[in-house]
Design an enzyme around this catalytic site. Structure first.
Site, short mmCIF file in Angstrom:
data_model
loop_
_atom_site.label_atom_id
_atom_site.label_comp_id
_atom_site.label_asym_id
_atom_site.label_seq_id
_atom_site.Cartn_x
_atom_site.Cartn_y
_atom_site.Cartn_z
N HIS A 209 0.80 -1.23 0.00
CA HIS A 209 0.00 0.00 0.00
C HIS A 209 0.83 1.28 0.00
CE1 HIS A 209 0.84 -0.31 4.32
NE2 HIS A 209 0.62 0.98 4.38
C1 UD1 Z 1 -2.50 5.36 5.70
C2 UD1 Z 1 -1.29 5.94 6.43
C3 UD1 Z 1 -0.13 4.96 6.34
C4 UD1 Z 1 -0.53 3.60 6.84
C5 UD1 Z 1 -1.77 3.13 6.13
C6 UD1 Z 1 -2.23 1.83 6.73
C7 UD1 Z 1 -0.84 8.36 6.48
C8 UD1 Z 1 -0.05 9.44 5.85
N1 UD1 Z 1 -0.86 7.19 5.81
O1 UD1 Z 1 -2.17 5.24 4.33
O2 UD1 Z 1 0.94 5.44 7.13
O3 UD1 Z 1 0.52 2.70 6.63
O4 UD1 Z 1 -2.81 4.10 6.26
O5 UD1 Z 1 -3.15 1.14 5.95
O6 UD1 Z 1 -1.44 8.58 7.50
N2 UD1 Z 1 -9.66 4.57 1.34
C9 UD1 Z 1 -10.82 3.85 1.23
N3 UD1 Z 1 -11.40 3.41 2.38
C10 UD1 Z 1 -10.89 3.64 3.62
C11 UD1 Z 1 -9.72 4.39 3.71
C12 UD1 Z 1 -9.10 4.85 2.57
O7 UD1 Z 1 -11.31 3.60 0.14
O8 UD1 Z 1 -11.49 3.19 4.62
C13 UD1 Z 1 -8.99 5.04 0.09
C14 UD1 Z 1 -9.29 6.50 -0.20
O9 UD1 Z 1 -9.49 6.66 -1.55
C15 UD1 Z 1 -8.01 7.20 0.20
C16 UD1 Z 1 -6.95 6.14 -0.05
O10 UD1 Z 1 -7.59 4.91 0.25
O11 UD1 Z 1 -7.79 8.37 -0.52
C17 UD1 Z 1 -5.72 6.30 0.82
O12 UD1 Z 1 -6.09 6.38 2.18
P1 UD1 Z 1 -5.24 7.26 3.23
O13 UD1 Z 1 -5.83 7.07 4.58
O14 UD1 Z 1 -5.06 8.65 2.76
O15 UD1 Z 1 -3.79 6.63 3.16
P2 UD1 Z 1 -3.32 5.12 3.23
O16 UD1 Z 1 -2.63 4.80 1.96
O17 UD1 Z 1 -4.43 4.25 3.68
N1 UDP Z 2 -3.85 -6.37 8.43
C1 UDP Z 2 -5.09 -6.99 8.50
N2 UDP Z 2 -5.73 -7.31 7.32
C2 UDP Z 2 -5.20 -7.07 6.10
C3 UDP Z 2 -3.92 -6.45 6.05
C4 UDP Z 2 -3.28 -6.10 7.21
O1 UDP Z 2 -5.60 -7.26 9.58
O2 UDP Z 2 -5.82 -7.39 5.10
C5 UDP Z 2 -3.22 -5.97 9.69
C6 UDP Z 2 -1.89 -6.64 10.01
O3 UDP Z 2 -1.92 -7.03 11.36
C7 UDP Z 2 -0.89 -5.55 9.79
C8 UDP Z 2 -1.66 -4.30 10.13
O4 UDP Z 2 -2.95 -4.59 9.63
O5 UDP Z 2 0.20 -5.64 10.65
C9 UDP Z 2 -1.00 -3.08 9.59
O6 UDP Z 2 -1.67 -2.52 8.56
P1 UDP Z 2 -1.05 -1.76 7.32
O7 UDP Z 2 -0.12 -2.63 6.60
O8 UDP Z 2 -2.24 -1.22 6.62
O9 UDP Z 2 -0.27 -0.50 7.96
P2 UDP Z 2 1.25 -0.22 8.35
O10 UDP Z 2 1.63 -1.15 9.43
O11 UDP Z 2 2.09 -0.37 7.13
O12 UDP Z 2 1.24 1.21 8.80
#
Ligand code: UD1
Ligand code: UDP
Length: 368
Positions: A209
């Site tokens: 991601h």
């Molecule tokens: C965010 C965090 C990242 C973390 C990740 C975990 C920041 C800067 N980024 O990144 O550090 O590792 O979460 O997963 O805080 N979206 C949906 N549904 C949701 C949420 C998001 O569809 O419930 C889509 C939206 O289009 C959004 C995109 O995902 O614009 C990205 O979501 P965003 O929360 O901005 O960043 P992540 O890539 O999820």
């Molecule tokens: N995870 C989950 N379901 C998924 C993918 C991830 O439960 O489909 C959990 C897993 O425990 C992982 C945590 O979500 O360690 C962290 O999420 P993510 O990778 O989104 O964020 P990051 O740790 O990179 O900030």
């Protein structure tokens, strides 16, 4: 004596398993603490948010800021505006922020300016890569936090080198491991492997991601090709993050992945079913922070598709190695050939981090 009012801030998927063990430990000490869950709403899909509250035994958030998606400034700004109102009204005694998402830094700034002591859980981690938004969030949060709870010695060293006074730093260990141990019985009983017909099979787990991997169509295409090549050797389960789903669709790459019969594309999974699959995997292919830690704890080979990591202990002590997208197939072949070093569990990654946080909090409040 009045109870200490503690706000726990959660915003996005990786935050829920970091606040849950502390939430339960504080609830169990209800003579001393009154605990409130604040959900900023950065992640809002049921399978990115609600399912974690259910899996981890947390009730509804006490405050929901409904910040949603947006640019960095929009997310950070909305979180600050909304949480400032809550914080001024509710007057918490301590606020705990976790990890490195936008809300972590936003809430830390709000609290500091309102003179509400703020504690950072998972402090001190550094990738030294300022192109990652998380690194900026870590630097900002640690610069203003009153108490810094670190997961590993590198965290302490980074903070000391940045001039943080030693008395503000306490090494508590890795809270993610508490969640795993708290849910271990249910994870082992989950039966997800059976549902995926993977019992007794060698398979790998994939999560991606990071913007650096998925937002650039050329890099994403390399990763898709590499995953298809890996799937010639082992089955892969790939729960697709919403950011990645959008980018795969936009780049026209979803079909290429879906055409590989040995790649199972799924929606994001709940914590228990995801961890059930991780525990049985022969390899994890990821750019997640949390997955690097979970695989180190479980001593499962982990290939992290990043040029750096803020969690170096997963390499120096654990089973994690970094790789370029182009190197993925070659690295998986090493795993399958048994040429992957075994790791060990880092110190204080033991499932008792929440207890140490509670003890530290009591000392900080003068109730130790
Ligand atoms: C965010 C965090 C990242 C973390 C990740 C975990 C920041 C800067 N980024 O990144 O550090 O590792 O979460 O997963 O805080 N979206 C949906 N549904 C949701 C949420 C998001 O569809 O419930 C889509 C939206 O289009 C959004 C995109 O995902 O614009 C990205 O979501 P965003 O929360 O901005 O960043 P992540 O890539 O999820
Ligand atoms: N995870 C989950 N379901 C998924 C993918 C991830 O439960 O489909 C959990 C897993 O425990 C992982 C945590 O979500 O360690 C962290 O999420 P993510 O990778 O989104 O964020 P990051 O740790 O990179 O900030």
């Amino acid at each position: 004596m009045d109870k200490a009012r503690i706000h726990l801030i959660a915003a996005a998927r990786p935050n829920f398993m970091k606040v849950a063990p502390l939430y339960h430990a504080l609830k169990a000490d209800s003579d001393v603490f009154e605990v409130f869950l604040v959900h900023t709403g950065q992640h809002y899909d049921a399978n990115m948010s609600d399912s974690f509250f259910a899996d981890l035994g947390m009730g509804q958030p006490d405050f929901h800021l409904e910040v949603g998606s947006g640019t960095h400034a929009e997310q950070t700004g909305r979180t600050m505006i909304e949480y400032e109102q809550v914080c001024m009204r509710e007057q918490p005694d301590r606020v705990v922020v976790v990890g490195d998402v936008n809300a972590t830094a936003a809430v830390a700034i709000v609290c500091t300016k309102l003179h509400v002591p703020v504690i950072h859980l998972e402090a001190g981690l550094r990738s030294r890569d300022r192109s990652m938004p998380e690194e900026i969030n870590r630097l900002v949060t640690d610069a203003v936090a009153d108490l810094l709870w670190t997961p590993s010695p590198d965290g302490d060293a980074n903070l000391l080198a940045e001039g943080v006074p030693a008395e503000r730093i306490e090494r508590v260990g890795n809270i993610m491991i508490d969640s795993f141990e708290m849910m271990r019985d249910r994870i082992e009983a989950a039966g997800t492997r059976g549902r995926f017909k993977l019992d007794g099979k060698r398979y790998g787990m994939v999560t991606l991601h990071r913007p650096a991997n998925v937002d650039n169509p050329a890099t994403l295409a390399v990763l898709v090709d590499q995953l298809c090549a890996v799937a010639e050797s082992i089955e892969l389960v790939f729960p697709v993050h919403p950011r990645t789903r959008q980018r795969l669709d936009a780049a026209g790459l979803t079909e290429r992945l879906a055409a590989s019969p040995r790649i199972r594309l799924t929606e994001p999974m709940g914590y228990i079913e995801f961890m059930n699959l991780v525990t049985g995997a022969v390899v994890a292919i990821t750019d997640s922070g949390g997955v690097q830690e979970e695989t180190t704890y479980l001593d499962i080979p982990c290939i992290t598709l990043r040029p750096n990591t803020e969690r170096p202990i997963t390499i120096t002590e654990g089973s994690n190695r970094l790789a370029e997208p182009e190197e993925l197939l070659r690295e998986v072949e090493k795993v399958l050939a048994g040429e992957w070093p075994s790791g060990r569990k880092p110190d204080l990654w033991d499932g008792r981090t929440a207890q140490r946080c509670v003890a530290s909090l009591k000392r900080h409040l003068g109730r130790g």
